[in-house]
Design a protein around this motif. Structure first.
Motif, PDB file in Angstrom:
ATOM      1  N   VAL A 148     -71.716 -30.851 -10.295  1.00 46.62           N
ATOM      2  CA  VAL A 148     -70.291 -31.178 -10.316  1.00 46.62           C
ATOM      3  C   VAL A 148     -70.074 -32.520  -9.643  1.00 46.62           C
ATOM      4  O   VAL A 148     -70.728 -32.847  -8.657  1.00 46.62           O
ATOM      5  CB  VAL A 148     -69.456 -30.072  -9.609  1.00 46.62           C
ATOM      6  N   ARG A 149     -69.161 -33.297 -10.206  1.00 48.94           N
ATOM      7  CA  ARG A 149     -68.771 -34.580  -9.624  1.00 48.94           C
ATOM      8  C   ARG A 149     -67.453 -34.379  -8.903  1.00 48.94           C
ATOM      9  O   ARG A 149     -66.456 -33.962  -9.509  1.00 48.94           O
ATOM     10  CB  ARG A 149     -68.611 -35.636 -10.723  1.00 48.94           C
ATOM     11  N   LYS A 150     -67.460 -34.651  -7.582  1.00 46.90           N
ATOM     12  CA  LYS A 150     -66.245 -34.536  -6.792  1.00 46.90           C
ATOM     13  C   LYS A 150     -65.795 -35.917  -6.339  1.00 46.90           C
ATOM     14  O   LYS A 150     -66.598 -36.835  -6.200  1.00 46.90           O
ATOM     15  CB  LYS A 150     -66.482 -33.640  -5.562  1.00 46.90           C
ATOM     16  N   LYS A 151     -64.509 -36.041  -6.114  1.00 48.53           N
ATOM     17  CA  LYS A 151     -63.930 -37.293  -5.632  1.00 48.53           C
ATOM     18  C   LYS A 151     -62.979 -36.963  -4.503  1.00 48.53           C
ATOM     19  O   LYS A 151     -62.166 -36.040  -4.603  1.00 48.53           O
ATOM     20  CB  LYS A 151     -63.169 -37.995  -6.770  1.00 48.53           C
ATOM     21  N   SER A 152     -63.117 -37.719  -3.405  1.00 48.60           N
ATOM     22  CA  SER A 152     -62.241 -37.477  -2.265  1.00 48.60           C
ATOM     23  C   SER A 152     -60.854 -38.064  -2.518  1.00 48.60           C
ATOM     24  O   SER A 152     -60.710 -39.260  -2.792  1.00 48.60           O
ATOM     25  CB  SER A 152     -62.846 -38.107  -1.008  1.00 48.60           C
ATOM     26  N   MET A 153     -59.849 -37.199  -2.485  1.00 45.95           N
ATOM     27  CA  MET A 153     -58.458 -37.631  -2.662  1.00 45.95           C
ATOM     28  C   MET A 153     -57.599 -36.955  -1.599  1.00 45.95           C
ATOM     29  O   MET A 153     -57.591 -35.732  -1.485  1.00 45.95           O
ATOM     30  CB  MET A 153     -57.939 -37.253  -4.062  1.00 45.95           C
ATOM     31  N   LEU A 154     -56.931 -37.760  -0.797  1.00 46.05           N
ATOM     32  CA  LEU A 154     -56.067 -37.240   0.260  1.00 46.05           C
ATOM     33  C   LEU A 154     -56.812 -36.267   1.168  1.00 46.05           C
ATOM     34  O   LEU A 154     -56.262 -35.257   1.629  1.00 46.05           O
ATOM     35  CB  LEU A 154     -54.830 -36.544  -0.359  1.00 46.05           C
ATOM     36  N   GLY A 155     -58.074 -36.586   1.412  1.00 43.34           N
ATOM     37  CA  GLY A 155     -58.884 -35.765   2.301  1.00 43.34           C
ATOM     38  C   GLY A 155     -59.456 -34.517   1.668  1.00 43.34           C
ATOM     39  O   GLY A 155     -60.117 -33.718   2.342  1.00 43.34           O
ATOM     40  N   LEU A 156     -59.233 -34.347   0.368  1.00 47.52           N
ATOM     41  CA  LEU A 156     -59.731 -33.154  -0.329  1.00 47.52           C
ATOM     42  C   LEU A 156     -60.839 -33.546  -1.308  1.00 47.52           C
ATOM     43  O   LEU A 156     -60.806 -34.627  -1.896  1.00 47.52           O
ATOM     44  CB  LEU A 156     -58.595 -32.470  -1.095  1.00 47.52           C
ATOM     45  N   GLY A 157     -61.804 -32.672  -1.496  1.00 42.41           N
ATOM     46  CA  GLY A 157     -62.868 -32.890  -2.480  1.00 42.41           C
ATOM     47  C   GLY A 157     -62.418 -32.349  -3.832  1.00 42.41           C
ATOM     48  O   GLY A 157     -62.558 -31.152  -4.108  1.00 42.41           O
ATOM     49  N   ILE A 158     -61.874 -33.208  -4.675  1.00 40.41           N
ATOM     50  CA  ILE A 158     -61.349 -32.781  -5.972  1.00 40.41           C
ATOM     51  C   ILE A 158     -62.465 -32.781  -7.015  1.00 40.41           C
ATOM     52  O   ILE A 158     -63.194 -33.764  -7.159  1.00 40.41           O
ATOM     53  CB  ILE A 158     -60.215 -33.718  -6.439  1.00 40.41           C
ATOM     54  N   LYS A 159     -62.609 -31.680  -7.747  1.00 40.75           N
ATOM     55  CA  LYS A 159     -63.609 -31.590  -8.810  1.00 40.75           C
ATOM     56  C   LYS A 159     -63.116 -32.377 -10.030  1.00 40.75           C
ATOM     57  O   LYS A 159     -62.040 -32.085 -10.554  1.00 40.75           O
ATOM     58  CB  LYS A 159     -63.894 -30.131  -9.172  1.00 40.75           C
ATOM     59  N   ILE A 160     -63.902 -33.357 -10.463  1.00 40.37           N
ATOM     60  CA  ILE A 160     -63.528 -34.200 -11.594  1.00 40.37           C
ATOM     61  C   ILE A 160     -64.149 -33.694 -12.893  1.00 40.37           C
ATOM     62  O   ILE A 160     -63.472 -33.544 -13.901  1.00 40.37           O
ATOM     63  CB  ILE A 160     -63.949 -35.666 -11.367  1.00 40.37           C
ATOM     64  N   TYR A 161     -65.468 -33.451 -12.871  1.00 37.90           N
ATOM     65  CA  TYR A 161     -66.143 -32.932 -14.064  1.00 37.90           C
ATOM     66  C   TYR A 161     -67.394 -32.154 -13.687  1.00 37.90           C
ATOM     67  O   TYR A 161     -67.992 -32.368 -12.629  1.00 37.90           O
ATOM     68  CB  TYR A 161     -66.502 -34.057 -15.047  1.00 37.90           C
ATOM     69  N   GLY A 162     -67.739 -31.221 -14.539  1.00 32.60           N
ATOM     70  CA  GLY A 162     -69.028 -30.559 -14.434  1.00 32.60           C
ATOM     71  C   GLY A 162     -70.001 -31.313 -15.325  1.00 32.60           C
ATOM     72  O   GLY A 162     -69.598 -31.893 -16.338  1.00 32.60           O
ATOM     73  N   PHE A 163     -71.262 -31.355 -14.955  1.00 32.38           N
ATOM     74  CA  PHE A 163     -72.236 -32.070 -15.786  1.00 32.38           C
ATOM     75  C   PHE A 163     -73.531 -31.292 -15.949  1.00 32.38           C
ATOM     76  O   PHE A 163     -73.903 -30.471 -15.106  1.00 32.38           O
ATOM     77  CB  PHE A 163     -72.517 -33.473 -15.225  1.00 32.38           C
ATOM     78  N   GLY A 164     -74.178 -31.562 -17.083  1.00 32.14           N
ATOM     79  CA  GLY A 164     -75.497 -31.003 -17.358  1.00 32.14           C
ATOM     80  C   GLY A 164     -76.423 -32.140 -17.748  1.00 32.14           C
ATOM     81  O   GLY A 164     -76.063 -32.989 -18.560  1.00 32.14           O
ATOM     82  N   MET A 165     -77.619 -32.164 -17.157  1.00 32.58           N
ATOM     83  CA  MET A 165     -78.609 -33.211 -17.458  1.00 32.58           C
ATOM     84  C   MET A 165     -79.705 -32.644 -18.350  1.00 32.58           C
ATOM     85  O   MET A 165     -80.358 -31.646 -17.999  1.00 32.58           O
ATOM     86  CB  MET A 165     -79.234 -33.763 -16.178  1.00 32.58           C
ATOM     87  N   TYR A 166     -79.888 -33.288 -19.491  1.00 38.54           N
ATOM     88  CA  TYR A 166     -80.888 -32.864 -20.469  1.00 38.54           C
ATOM     89  C   TYR A 166     -81.979 -33.931 -20.583  1.00 38.54           C
ATOM     90  O   TYR A 166     -81.723 -35.122 -20.373  1.00 38.54           O
ATOM     91  CB  TYR A 166     -80.248 -32.688 -21.843  1.00 38.54           C
ATOM     92  N   ALA A 167     -83.181 -33.494 -20.935  1.00 38.45           N
ATOM     93  CA  ALA A 167     -84.270 -34.454 -21.114  1.00 38.45           C
ATOM     94  C   ALA A 167     -85.242 -33.961 -22.177  1.00 38.45           C
ATOM     95  O   ALA A 167     -85.305 -32.766 -22.495  1.00 38.45           O
ATOM     96  CB  ALA A 167     -85.012 -34.681 -19.796  1.00 38.45           C
ATOM     97  N   ASP A 168     -85.986 -34.902 -22.733  1.00 40.82           N
ATOM     98  CA  ASP A 168     -87.072 -34.587 -23.655  1.00 40.82           C
ATOM     99  C   ASP A 168     -88.247 -34.113 -22.796  1.00 40.82           C
ATOM    100  O   ASP A 168     -89.094 -34.904 -22.373  1.00 40.82           O
ATOM    101  CB  ASP A 168     -87.451 -35.842 -24.455  1.00 40.82           C
ATOM    102  N   ASN A 169     -88.274 -32.802 -22.520  1.00 42.99           N
ATOM    103  CA  ASN A 169     -89.247 -32.269 -21.571  1.00 42.99           C
ATOM    104  C   ASN A 169     -90.689 -32.379 -22.035  1.00 42.99           C
ATOM    105  O   ASN A 169     -91.604 -32.514 -21.220  1.00 42.99           O
ATOM    106  CB  ASN A 169     -88.918 -30.816 -21.237  1.00 42.99           C
ATOM    107  N   GLU A 170     -90.907 -32.321 -23.345  1.00 43.66           N
ATOM    108  CA  GLU A 170     -92.281 -32.451 -23.837  1.00 43.66           C
ATOM    109  C   GLU A 170     -92.831 -33.839 -23.543  1.00 43.66           C
ATOM    110  O   GLU A 170     -93.977 -33.991 -23.117  1.00 43.66           O
ATOM    111  CB  GLU A 170     -92.329 -32.164 -25.342  1.00 43.66           C
ATOM    112  N   LYS A 171     -92.001 -34.842 -23.742  1.00 42.14           N
ATOM    113  CA  LYS A 171     -92.433 -36.210 -23.444  1.00 42.14           C
ATOM    114  C   LYS A 171     -92.584 -36.409 -21.940  1.00 42.14           C
ATOM    115  O   LYS A 171     -93.532 -37.057 -21.477  1.00 42.14           O
ATOM    116  CB  LYS A 171     -91.426 -37.219 -24.009  1.00 42.14           C
ATOM    117  N   LEU A 172     -91.659 -35.835 -21.171  1.00 41.86           N
ATOM    118  CA  LEU A 172     -91.780 -35.908 -19.715  1.00 41.86           C
ATOM    119  C   LEU A 172     -93.096 -35.294 -19.254  1.00 41.86           C
ATOM    120  O   LEU A 172     -93.797 -35.849 -18.400  1.00 41.86           O
ATOM    121  CB  LEU A 172     -90.622 -35.161 -19.050  1.00 41.86           C
TER     122      LEU A 172
END
Length: 221
Positions: free
Chosen positions: A50-74
């Motif tokens: 999750v990406r959070k951003k501090s606003m008015l002293g609060l940690g506001i959730k901006i977006y959820g994220f998922g990281m994908y990769a070509d695991n066979e090549k990795l």
């Protein structure tokens, strides 16, 4: 009476429908956003966060994220690079992924209401600017950082559930899609490294997600 060809088509359609129903997902717990564990092109989900951003002293959730990769090549490149599985996570392992040309996709699903493209642009420009600064030993390159979001209108409203996909393609090309539309495609090794560094560098957007990505790398061996 149905022909053999018609029977085959009907069977294939039924199997495809069943396959779609069986697509496994992983839920990012802090936002409730679901991510398929595998994309159509074969890339695997290695972590969610999750990406959070501090606003008015609060940690506001901006977006959820998922990281994908070509695991066979990795996996193949890791074996040629390290020879054996690292005993523990280390900076060299993450840096290798940051510097590599292995295909990766980061899916961002907006959860903060009233978010506009101009706000997203500013957020990425600030983050990428700092990331480029770190990777180059203090050399600023705001022009490069500003290319990520392309010419997308700042007035576009991103409602909760809106999808942004940022992909590292072969040849060090960074492609950005907003709700399925390509808005930028930039060939730059430094920009690709700076973007992945946001998630896997020394000061990641989500430390838990970075650690999970690292564990998934070790599991490839």
């Amino acid at each position: 009476m149905a022909t053999t060809s018609e029977d085959a088509i009907a069977k294939a359609a039924a199997e495809e429908e069943k396959k779609q129903e069986e697509v496994a997902v992983e839920v990012e717990p802090k936002t409730g956003v679901s991510f398929p564990v595998k994309l159509d092109d074969g890339k695997h989900l290695n972590c969610v966060g999750v990406r959070k951003k501090s606003m008015l002293g609060l940690g506001i959730k901006i977006y959820g994220f998922g990281m994908y990769a070509d695991n066979e090549k990795l996996k193949d490149l890791f074996k040629s690079k390290f020879g054996k599985s690292p005993e523990k996570l280390n900076k060299e392992l993450y840096q290798w992924v940051i510097d590599s040309d292995v295909g990766m996709v980061v899916r961002l699903v907006i959860v903060f209401s009233s978010l506009t493209m101009s706000m997203v642009r500013k957020n990425f420009e600030e983050g990428l600017g700092a990331s480029i600064n770190k990777l180059t030993g203090g050399k600023k390159n705001d022009e490069l950082a500003n290319k990520l979001m392309g010419e997308a209108s700042g007035n576009i409203k991103l409602t909760p559930g809106s999808l942004i996909e940022i992909s590292r393609l072969p040849g060090f090309v960074l492609e950005t899609k907003v709700m399925g539309e390509v808005i930028s495609k930039v060939e730059s090794e430094l920009l690709c490294r700076a973007y992945i560094n946001l998630y896997l560098g020394d000061d990641p957007l989500d430390k838990d997600a970075k650690d999970k990505f690292g564990m998934s790398l070790i599991s490839l061996f």
